[in-house]
Design a protein around this motif. Sequence first.
Motif, mmCIF file in Angstrom:
data_model
loop_
_atom_site.group_PDB
_atom_site.id
_atom_site.type_symbol
_atom_site.label_atom_id
_atom_site.label_comp_id
_atom_site.label_asym_id
_atom_site.label_seq_id
_atom_site.Cartn_x
_atom_site.Cartn_y
_atom_site.Cartn_z
ATOM 1 N N GLN B 145 0.824 -1.205 0.000
ATOM 2 C CA GLN B 145 0.000 0.000 0.000
ATOM 3 C C GLN B 145 0.863 1.262 0.000
ATOM 4 O OE1 GLN B 145 -2.367 -1.236 -1.330
ATOM 5 N NE2 GLN B 145 -4.134 -0.506 -0.199
ATOM 6 N N ARG B 146 2.048 1.192 0.638
ATOM 7 C CA ARG B 146 2.943 2.348 0.578
ATOM 8 C C ARG B 146 3.397 2.584 -0.852
ATOM 9 N NH1 ARG B 146 6.710 0.386 5.160
ATOM 10 N NH2 ARG B 146 8.305 1.854 4.483
ATOM 11 N N VAL B 147 3.714 1.484 -1.564
ATOM 12 C CA VAL B 147 4.126 1.621 -2.964
ATOM 13 C C VAL B 147 2.957 2.185 -3.786
ATOM 14 C CG1 VAL B 147 4.933 0.409 -5.024
ATOM 15 C CG2 VAL B 147 5.832 -0.219 -2.781
ATOM 16 N N VAL B 159 -5.199 16.329 -6.366
ATOM 17 C CA VAL B 159 -6.059 15.691 -5.379
ATOM 18 C C VAL B 159 -5.768 14.196 -5.365
ATOM 19 C CG1 VAL B 159 -8.437 15.198 -4.682
ATOM 20 C CG2 VAL B 159 -7.888 17.385 -5.760
ATOM 21 N N LEU B 160 -5.664 13.637 -4.178
ATOM 22 C CA LEU B 160 -5.476 12.199 -4.058
ATOM 23 C C LEU B 160 -6.711 11.605 -3.395
ATOM 24 C CD1 LEU B 160 -3.546 9.830 -4.463
ATOM 25 C CD2 LEU B 160 -2.618 10.279 -2.195
ATOM 26 N N LEU B 161 -7.386 10.705 -4.132
ATOM 27 C CA LEU B 161 -8.556 10.031 -3.583
ATOM 28 C C LEU B 161 -8.086 8.713 -2.983
ATOM 29 C CD1 LEU B 161 -10.813 10.488 -6.739
ATOM 30 C CD2 LEU B 161 -10.775 11.939 -4.703
ATOM 31 N N MET B 162 -8.500 8.429 -1.750
ATOM 32 C CA MET B 162 -8.055 7.190 -1.112
ATOM 33 C C MET B 162 -9.268 6.405 -0.630
ATOM 34 S SD MET B 162 -4.673 8.604 0.876
ATOM 35 C CE MET B 162 -3.682 7.138 0.732
ATOM 36 N N ASP B 163 -9.463 5.229 -1.201
ATOM 37 C CA ASP B 163 -10.637 4.421 -0.894
ATOM 38 C C ASP B 163 -10.261 3.324 0.100
ATOM 39 O OD1 ASP B 163 -13.040 3.176 -0.871
ATOM 40 O OD2 ASP B 163 -12.914 2.361 -2.899
ATOM 41 N N GLU B 164 -10.441 3.593 1.385
ATOM 42 C CA GLU B 164 -10.076 2.661 2.456
ATOM 43 C C GLU B 164 -8.741 1.961 2.186
ATOM 44 O OE1 GLU B 164 -12.975 0.277 4.353
ATOM 45 O OE2 GLU B 164 -14.640 1.232 3.311
ATOM 46 N N PRO B 165 -7.691 2.745 1.974
ATOM 47 C CA PRO B 165 -6.436 2.125 1.545
ATOM 48 C C PRO B 165 -5.826 1.208 2.599
ATOM 49 C CG PRO B 165 -6.078 4.416 2.124
ATOM 50 C CD PRO B 165 -7.556 4.195 2.141
ATOM 51 N N PHE B 166 -6.198 1.408 3.865
ATOM 52 C CA PHE B 166 -5.596 0.576 4.910
ATOM 53 C C PHE B 166 -6.583 -0.466 5.427
ATOM 54 C CE2 PHE B 166 -3.456 4.887 5.853
ATOM 55 C CZ PHE B 166 -2.592 4.718 4.773
ATOM 56 N N GLY B 167 -7.715 -0.589 4.725
ATOM 57 C CA GLY B 167 -8.782 -1.473 5.183
ATOM 58 C C GLY B 167 -8.386 -2.931 5.286
ATOM 59 N N ALA B 168 -7.435 -3.365 4.434
ATOM 60 C CA ALA B 168 -7.079 -4.785 4.436
ATOM 61 C C ALA B 168 -5.898 -5.082 5.347
ATOM 62 C CB ALA B 168 -6.766 -5.228 3.003
ATOM 63 N N LEU B 169 -5.415 -4.059 6.080
ATOM 64 C CA LEU B 169 -4.203 -4.265 6.879
ATOM 65 C C LEU B 169 -4.545 -4.577 8.337
ATOM 66 C CD1 LEU B 169 -2.192 -1.230 5.496
ATOM 67 C CD2 LEU B 169 -2.187 -3.575 4.653
ATOM 68 N N ASP B 170 -3.597 -5.187 9.039
ATOM 69 C CA ASP B 170 -3.822 -5.457 10.466
ATOM 70 C C ASP B 170 -3.708 -4.147 11.244
ATOM 71 O OD1 ASP B 170 -0.953 -5.288 11.774
ATOM 72 O OD2 ASP B 170 -0.741 -6.310 9.839
ATOM 73 N N ALA B 171 -4.239 -4.139 12.455
ATOM 74 C CA ALA B 171 -4.387 -2.913 13.232
ATOM 75 C C ALA B 171 -3.060 -2.177 13.438
ATOM 76 C CB ALA B 171 -5.016 -3.250 14.582
ATOM 77 N N HIS B 172 -2.011 -2.929 13.709
ATOM 78 C CA HIS B 172 -0.729 -2.312 13.995
ATOM 79 C C HIS B 172 -0.149 -1.626 12.753
ATOM 80 C CE1 HIS B 172 3.154 -1.680 15.745
ATOM 81 N NE2 HIS B 172 3.729 -2.374 14.781
ATOM 82 N N THR B 173 -0.137 -2.362 11.636
ATOM 83 C CA THR B 173 0.365 -1.814 10.376
ATOM 84 C C THR B 173 -0.441 -0.593 9.966
ATOM 85 O OG1 THR B 173 0.801 -4.079 9.753
ATOM 86 C CG2 THR B 173 1.008 -2.448 8.019
ATOM 87 N N ARG B 174 -1.740 -0.684 10.254
ATOM 88 C CA ARG B 174 -2.649 0.396 9.894
ATOM 89 C C ARG B 174 -2.256 1.697 10.598
ATOM 90 N NH1 ARG B 174 -8.850 -0.782 9.133
ATOM 91 N NH2 ARG B 174 -9.532 1.301 8.592
ATOM 92 N N ILE B 175 -1.947 1.598 11.877
ATOM 93 C CA ILE B 175 -1.559 2.790 12.642
ATOM 94 C C ILE B 175 -0.232 3.350 12.124
ATOM 95 C CG2 ILE B 175 -0.761 3.520 14.928
ATOM 96 C CD1 ILE B 175 -3.059 1.774 16.058
ATOM 97 N N LEU B 176 0.696 2.441 11.805
ATOM 98 C CA LEU B 176 1.983 2.887 11.249
ATOM 99 C C LEU B 176 1.782 3.639 9.936
ATOM 100 C CD1 LEU B 176 4.407 -0.119 11.825
ATOM 101 C CD2 LEU B 176 4.355 2.085 13.012
ATOM 102 N N LEU B 177 0.919 3.091 9.102
ATOM 103 C CA LEU B 177 0.711 3.718 7.789
ATOM 104 C C LEU B 177 -0.040 5.042 7.905
ATOM 105 C CD1 LEU B 177 0.256 1.262 4.851
ATOM 106 C CD2 LEU B 177 2.265 2.048 6.042
ATOM 107 N N GLN B 178 -0.908 5.161 8.924
ATOM 108 C CA GLN B 178 -1.584 6.450 9.129
ATOM 109 C C GLN B 178 -0.548 7.534 9.434
ATOM 110 O OE1 GLN B 178 -4.268 5.432 12.274
ATOM 111 N NE2 GLN B 178 -5.700 4.369 10.930
ATOM 112 N N LYS B 179 0.422 7.188 10.305
ATOM 113 C CA LYS B 179 1.484 8.142 10.637
ATOM 114 C C LYS B 179 2.279 8.507 9.391
ATOM 115 C CE LYS B 179 2.499 7.184 15.428
ATOM 116 N NZ LYS B 179 3.218 6.280 16.310
#
Lengths: 278, 256
Positions: B145-147, B159-179
């Motif tokens: 997802q980072r790539v 404009v960047l549209l993001m459609d639940e880009p972290f929806g398929a990730l586990d909770a921990h990875t999700r928080i890292l990617l939000q940062k």
Amino acid sequence: MHKLVSRFSLALMTPILFLILWSWIAGRVDNQVIMPSVDAVLDLLSQPNQDLISMGSLVTNVLVSLIRVLIGYLLAAIIAVPLGIAMGYSAVTYTLFNDFLNIFRPIPPLAWVPLVMAWFGVASLADMFEVEDGQWFIYLSNFKYSMMFIIFIGAFFPILTSAIHGVKNVNRIFIDSARVLGAGERTIFFKVLLPAAMPAIVNGMRIGLGIAWMCLVSAEMLPGSLAGIGYLITHAYTVASTDIVIAGMVSIGLVGALMDALFRYFEVKKFNWQRLNR
Amino acid sequence: MCGSAVMEVAGLRKEFITERGEAVRALDRVDFEVFPNDFLCIVGPSGCGKSTLLRIMAGLEQASFGSATFHGEILTRPHQDVGMVFQEYSLFPWRTVMDNVTLGLEFRGMSCHERRSIGEEYLHLIGMEQFAGAFPYELSGGMRQRVAIARALATEPDVLLMDEPFGALDAHTRILLQKELLRIWEHKRTTILFVTHSVDEAIYLADRIMVMSARPGRFKKEIRVEMERPRDRAMPEYGRMAAGILDMLEQEVVMG
């Protein structure tokens, strides 16, 4: 290393058991025509260049067959791959051809024989190149249109079906992301659909080659056939040389398995990325 | 709110015809504006049409009524200054990371040399330079997802549209990617419109949160998030806001 050895010896168990069973039965039957001994067949296979019942050697017959199959197969691939891609891509092309081709699909290649004989008779590549005698005539007349047509039919449908589904089943997300990144129809076709469908297409080509090779014996039983591994088997049967029949069958099996393995090797090397698609 | 809107959605309605031939209204009377440098989150119960809304804004689908415009231009097909990141893994599995990141540049006909240097810049931005030659199957979900984010940014969209880009990730990875996303956004200041069903994610990321109702999707409420970034999930204000939005969504589920 240890694992490899144990895997290898495990894989060898069944063939060895099979050979033991075979030689035991051959000993009991004690009739070379009904059940030739393992030794007799291995003997033939260990000297593949030896001339058999004045029909040429195993190697030359396999080569003749191989060229026949490759010509019929390549013609099938040249037509089926682009047609399949077009049918997978465009709904109009699909509707245009699909029902029509579906009528032909269930017809076994062997059922084409009478019609093919009526059309082509014993015409061969020699007629195409207008060679009428000499060494080249002998070579070229081995490649009869009728045989190559039967092989063509055998290979055509598996290749076509895989190409259609390969293109149809490309994940929409790849197309959508290409669109958003600015790709037009042409770019999507060449840079998304084709590469994404390629593993399915190549897989179909591998299956098609296997089936083409299986059509060989029926193709080589056609009148006018004078060489080829399929012909060797039928001819050996008429002179009661069952050992040659078996040696011929083993050759067909080995060559078929080898071609399949080569294809698989290529697929693994080229389409490693498919692992992503779970 | 200063300056004029980058994107504007006006009176948008989207109807589908189901296989049984019934008309279903997925979105109804949706109006909003996206301003430059906005980080706007849309939250809503699942099935409220938020993905559909984003696909319309990306030019991948058409509205039944009303319109989505980009700088006043009605979007009927993808616009080169509007990028998108999807929930599903959308990297081309047959291409390396570098060739994925530079895909949009390639489609734009940029030379190989230029592409590489921009690609390197964006791989550096997401801290994945050493993976340039790797294939997507060699990467974890978070890395993919980072790539995908780098790929969408490489063409420098407004404009960047993001459609639940972290929806398929586990909770921990999700928080890292939000940062990670906030870091990139603060660096690039690309306007982001982010769809999620996670209230926490929306509060952590957004300047503005638009809460949507269940089908047909409509905007119920707009909430401004004034907390300083990086936001602390332990702050009472954070919790209060989350509880408030969750309440609103709960009513939706009960009503639906």
